[in-house]
Design a protein around this motif. Structure first.
Motif, short mmCIF file in Angstrom:
data_model
loop_
_atom_site.label_atom_id
_atom_site.label_comp_id
_atom_site.label_asym_id
_atom_site.label_seq_id
_atom_site.Cartn_x
_atom_site.Cartn_y
_atom_site.Cartn_z
N TRP A 9 -19.38 12.93 -3.00
CA TRP A 9 -19.05 14.35 -3.14
C TRP A 9 -20.13 15.18 -2.46
N ALA A 10 -19.75 16.36 -2.02
CA ALA A 10 -20.70 17.33 -1.51
C ALA A 10 -20.32 18.70 -2.08
N VAL A 11 -21.32 19.47 -2.45
CA VAL A 11 -21.11 20.80 -3.02
C VAL A 11 -21.99 21.78 -2.23
N GLY A 12 -21.42 22.92 -1.88
CA GLY A 12 -22.20 23.87 -1.11
C GLY A 12 -21.65 25.27 -1.17
N PHE A 13 -22.09 26.05 -0.21
CA PHE A 13 -21.71 27.45 -0.12
C PHE A 13 -21.43 27.77 1.34
N VAL A 21 -17.73 29.04 -2.79
CA VAL A 21 -18.22 27.72 -3.16
C VAL A 21 -17.34 26.68 -2.48
N ASN A 22 -17.98 25.69 -1.89
CA ASN A 22 -17.28 24.65 -1.15
C ASN A 22 -17.53 23.30 -1.80
N ILE A 23 -16.45 22.56 -2.03
CA ILE A 23 -16.54 21.22 -2.61
C ILE A 23 -15.81 20.27 -1.66
N ARG A 24 -16.46 19.17 -1.35
CA ARG A 24 -15.85 18.20 -0.45
C ARG A 24 -15.94 16.81 -1.07
N LYS A 25 -14.84 16.06 -0.99
CA LYS A 25 -14.81 14.67 -1.45
C LYS A 25 -14.53 13.79 -0.24
N TYR A 26 -15.49 12.93 0.09
CA TYR A 26 -15.32 11.97 1.17
C TYR A 26 -14.67 10.72 0.60
N ILE A 30 -13.85 8.31 7.43
CA ILE A 30 -13.06 9.14 8.33
C ILE A 30 -12.22 10.21 7.62
N HIS A 31 -12.11 10.22 6.30
CA HIS A 31 -11.24 11.18 5.61
C HIS A 31 -12.00 11.95 4.55
N ALA A 32 -11.54 13.18 4.29
CA ALA A 32 -12.15 14.00 3.24
C ALA A 32 -11.15 15.07 2.80
N ILE A 33 -11.32 15.54 1.57
CA ILE A 33 -10.61 16.70 1.06
C ILE A 33 -11.66 17.80 0.88
N ASN A 157 -25.24 16.92 -0.51
CA ASN A 157 -24.47 15.68 -0.59
C ASN A 157 -24.97 14.86 -1.77
N LEU A 158 -24.08 14.69 -2.75
CA LEU A 158 -24.45 13.99 -3.99
C LEU A 158 -24.41 12.47 -3.82
#
Length: 158
Positions: A9-13, A21-26, A30-33, A157-158
């Protein structure tokens, strides 16, 4: 270690259109939401004309943006990635149609969006910085209202 940062997971701004607030799940290499919750319409101008009855959006609204992304290293560099994807955006803004003579109505709008960007992973660190751009095309309320999506920010990036 470089590949491990893409299975988390990644959390940011991010600052731009939208800002929030931006949240990303890898999911793999090659893929992420990517999800952004925040405001929309404040940076690029909150007085935006739209087609139809020649009204305008006059305020900054609340926004939810979701994208499915593909990402890959740029020139085989683990520090710099390029990403691109498509998704949707839900906004809540005030609309001032000409038919209401200066009165407003609250609009929940829905549209599609495309996104592309560059992300730099700072070596020996969990922080990455990014620059991205794309477009939003409204489908519900004011069909074919186009708006650029341009943002920059950082993620932890967590």
């Amino acid at each position: 270690m470089a590949h491990a940062q893409y299975d988390n997971w990644a959390v940011g701004f991010k600052l731009g259109e939208p800002t929030g607030v931006n949240i990303r799940k890898y999911f793999n290499n090659i893929h992420a939401i990517d999800v952004t919750i925040g405001t929309y319409g404040g940076i690029l101008g909150n007085d935006r004309k739209y087609r139809g009855d020649n009204g305008i959006y006059k305020n900054t609204g609340i926004s939810l943006q979701v994208h499915y992304l593909w990402h890959t290293p740029l020139f085989n560099s683990e520090a710099v990635h390029v990403y691109y994807g498509l998704g949707g955006q839900l906004n809540n803004r005030r609309s001032y149609p000409n038919r209401l003579n200066g009165q407003y109505e609250k609009n929940l709008t829905l549209g599609g969006s495309v996104l592309g960007g560059f992300e730099y992973y700072i070596p020996d660190n969990r922080i990455s910085v990014f620059l991205e751009g794309g477009t939003y095309v409204e489908l519900l309320r004011k069909p074919f209202f186009f708006s650029p999506n341009i943002s920059a920010g950082l993620r932890f990036n967590l």
